[in-house]
Scaffold this motif. Sequence first.
Motif, PDB file in Angstrom:
ATOM      1  N   SER A 131       2.413   3.277   9.333  1.00 47.62           N
ATOM      2  CA  SER A 131       0.949   3.289   9.416  1.00 47.62           C
ATOM      3  C   SER A 131       0.370   3.625   8.044  1.00 47.62           C
ATOM      4  CB  SER A 131       0.460   4.310  10.438  1.00 47.62           C
ATOM      5  OG  SER A 131      -0.956   4.291  10.517  1.00 47.62           O
ATOM      6  N   ILE A 132      -0.522   2.783   7.602  1.00 48.00           N
ATOM      7  CA  ILE A 132      -1.224   3.023   6.337  1.00 48.00           C
ATOM      8  C   ILE A 132      -2.534   3.699   6.692  1.00 48.00           C
ATOM      9  CG2 ILE A 132      -2.141   1.953   4.236  1.00 48.00           C
ATOM     10  CD1 ILE A 132      -0.106  -0.374   4.904  1.00 48.00           C
ATOM     11  N   GLY A 133      -2.519   5.008   6.669  1.00 46.44           N
ATOM     12  CA  GLY A 133      -3.604   5.819   7.197  1.00 46.44           C
ATOM     13  C   GLY A 133      -3.121   6.544   8.440  1.00 46.44           C
ATOM     14  N   PRO A 172       5.439   7.145  13.769  1.00 48.56           N
ATOM     15  CA  PRO A 172       4.954   6.369  12.619  1.00 48.56           C
ATOM     16  C   PRO A 172       5.263   7.061  11.299  1.00 48.56           C
ATOM     17  CG  PRO A 172       3.132   7.491  13.711  1.00 48.56           C
ATOM     18  CD  PRO A 172       4.326   7.674  14.590  1.00 48.56           C
ATOM     19  N   PHE A 173       5.698   6.278  10.323  1.00 49.18           N
ATOM     20  CA  PHE A 173       5.852   6.750   8.950  1.00 49.18           C
ATOM     21  C   PHE A 173       4.518   6.480   8.263  1.00 49.18           C
ATOM     22  CE2 PHE A 173       6.970   5.976   4.471  1.00 49.18           C
ATOM     23  CZ  PHE A 173       7.607   7.180   4.177  1.00 49.18           C
ATOM     24  N   ILE A 174       3.828   7.530   7.891  1.00 51.29           N
ATOM     25  CA  ILE A 174       2.446   7.403   7.420  1.00 51.29           C
ATOM     26  C   ILE A 174       2.383   7.463   5.900  1.00 51.29           C
ATOM     27  CG2 ILE A 174       0.155   8.478   7.445  1.00 51.29           C
ATOM     28  CD1 ILE A 174       0.797   9.416  10.305  1.00 51.29           C
ATOM     29  N   ILE A 175       1.683   6.485   5.320  1.00 52.99           N
ATOM     30  CA  ILE A 175       1.404   6.506   3.884  1.00 52.99           C
ATOM     31  C   ILE A 175      -0.106   6.457   3.690  1.00 52.99           C
ATOM     32  CG2 ILE A 175       3.597   5.477   3.210  1.00 52.99           C
ATOM     33  CD1 ILE A 175       2.249   2.809   2.924  1.00 52.99           C
ATOM     34  N   GLY A 222      -3.857  -2.398   1.773  1.00 54.66           N
ATOM     35  CA  GLY A 222      -3.081  -1.998   2.939  1.00 54.66           C
ATOM     36  C   GLY A 222      -2.550  -3.198   3.698  1.00 54.66           C
ATOM     37  N   LEU A 223      -3.365  -4.235   3.818  1.00 57.81           N
ATOM     38  CA  LEU A 223      -2.925  -5.447   4.513  1.00 57.81           C
ATOM     39  C   LEU A 223      -1.855  -6.190   3.710  1.00 57.81           C
ATOM     40  CD1 LEU A 223      -6.388  -6.610   5.867  1.00 57.81           C
ATOM     41  CD2 LEU A 223      -4.442  -5.836   7.233  1.00 57.81           C
ATOM     42  N   LEU A 224      -1.932  -6.111   2.403  1.00 57.73           N
ATOM     43  CA  LEU A 224      -0.883  -6.712   1.575  1.00 57.73           C
ATOM     44  C   LEU A 224       0.444  -5.976   1.783  1.00 57.73           C
ATOM     45  CD1 LEU A 224       0.254  -8.576  -0.573  1.00 57.73           C
ATOM     46  CD2 LEU A 224      -0.830  -7.152  -2.325  1.00 57.73           C
ATOM     47  N   VAL A 225       0.399  -4.648   1.828  1.00 56.22           N
ATOM     48  CA  VAL A 225       1.608  -3.882   2.129  1.00 56.22           C
ATOM     49  C   VAL A 225       2.139  -4.253   3.505  1.00 56.22           C
ATOM     50  CG1 VAL A 225       2.535  -1.570   2.545  1.00 56.22           C
ATOM     51  CG2 VAL A 225       0.996  -1.947   0.629  1.00 56.22           C
ATOM     52  N   ALA A 226       1.231  -4.432   4.467  1.00 60.22           N
ATOM     53  CA  ALA A 226       1.646  -4.800   5.822  1.00 60.22           C
ATOM     54  C   ALA A 226       2.427  -6.107   5.817  1.00 60.22           C
ATOM     55  CB  ALA A 226       0.428  -4.910   6.733  1.00 60.22           C
TER      56      ALA A 226
END
Length: 427
Positions: free
Chosen positions: A161-163, A177-180, A265-269
């Motif tokens: 999870s980004i956020g 979730p691994f959160i960044i 964040g969407l690019l990382v996704a």
Amino acid sequence: MQTDALLHLNLNRRGGLSRRNFLQSAALGIGGSSLLSQFRLHAEDLKKEGRSCILLWLAGAPSQMETWDPKPGTPNGGETKKIQTQSPGIEIAHYWPKIAAAMNEIAVIRAMTGKEAAHERGTYHLHTGHRMLGIEKFPHFGSVVARELGDPQSDIPNFVSIGQTLSSGFLGVQVAPFIIDRPGLLPDNVVNSTSNLRQRRRLALLSQQESEFAKAGATELVKEQSELYQKANLMMTSPRLKAFQFDDEPAVMQEAYGKSQTGQGLLVARRLVEAGVPFVEVRSTGWDMHSSVFSSMARRAPEVDQGLSQLLLDLKQRGLLEKTLVLCMGEFGRTPKINARGPAPGRDHWVRNFNLLMAGAGIKGGQVIGKTDENGQEIIEGPVQVDDLFQSMCKAMHMDADMELHTPVGRPVRLVDGGAVIKGLFG
């Protein structure tokens, strides 16, 4: 005799054999070894499919009138205009020109209806498929996906999870979730700050301490913690860590997603999905617009418009969209009637009807499901319940919505407690 017995197995609502009924049958010796082999093969085949889900969460609840169901020229329409999309006959709010150009890939659900009008409760409902009732803490859907589709031996997490987001609930830390917090950068504690030899010594000392703690009666806690440390150690040396970073990502692609937190964040996704992560959430904040809704939309929408439209294009060009479910939603909607907050009016909480976007994973794009009346206050066609949404999410992920999860005390609960797949959603 064996064939006759198999004909009497209880099937789930889609004609499939549920996990519970399978295990009951196997325990009774009804084709046990053969069925067990088939079940394991099915589970492995499901993982090999490489299905994944990207959830773009608009925290605070976006207004349906300013997103995918505008009502210009009506008493409730406000300043929002509508624009034609790539799909003839589908119009959305003028804040979303790039999403409009990608509409052939998107299904708009305009008739969602919920039951929770408070942020925490609505967030819980739309992340778990269950209302916040009783003592059970249900898992985030991403944790279920991680358990069912992820590789338990993976060197990077199966749920990122980004956020901030919800926890894995009673499923435990293995699928948490691994959160960044900063897309494109690794968390500080992921990088090994010492030599490999010293790291091994530290882990050996930790193992000794854990052994003593386990003897004192904390066996399960120690086991869980030990597994976490092992996974963390494996991750620190993983070559797939580069998926979290942009070192090898062309600058032109970074620009295409936009330099905002949401776009990056969407690019990382996308990079994580390419690396084999089955569930990624990207959290976009600032959608709780009780005041200044129109000026706030003009600031917030462009980041999501650019990032989400590029994600859909990128996934399609890379051959990933057909196996990746993309969701864009919030916890509920906003009141059709504009409130009276002086010179900067907004919209308040509203659960009777709201909307969201779905794409990929077999979903038929270029369509609208459900309809509201001319003032946006009532659903007049095709209402969609939260259970229906989760049934559809499970179908897209090729997961059994009737599967049973077990609480720490062993009580079985269904992943989705009712509902049906949204009619017409899949091509």
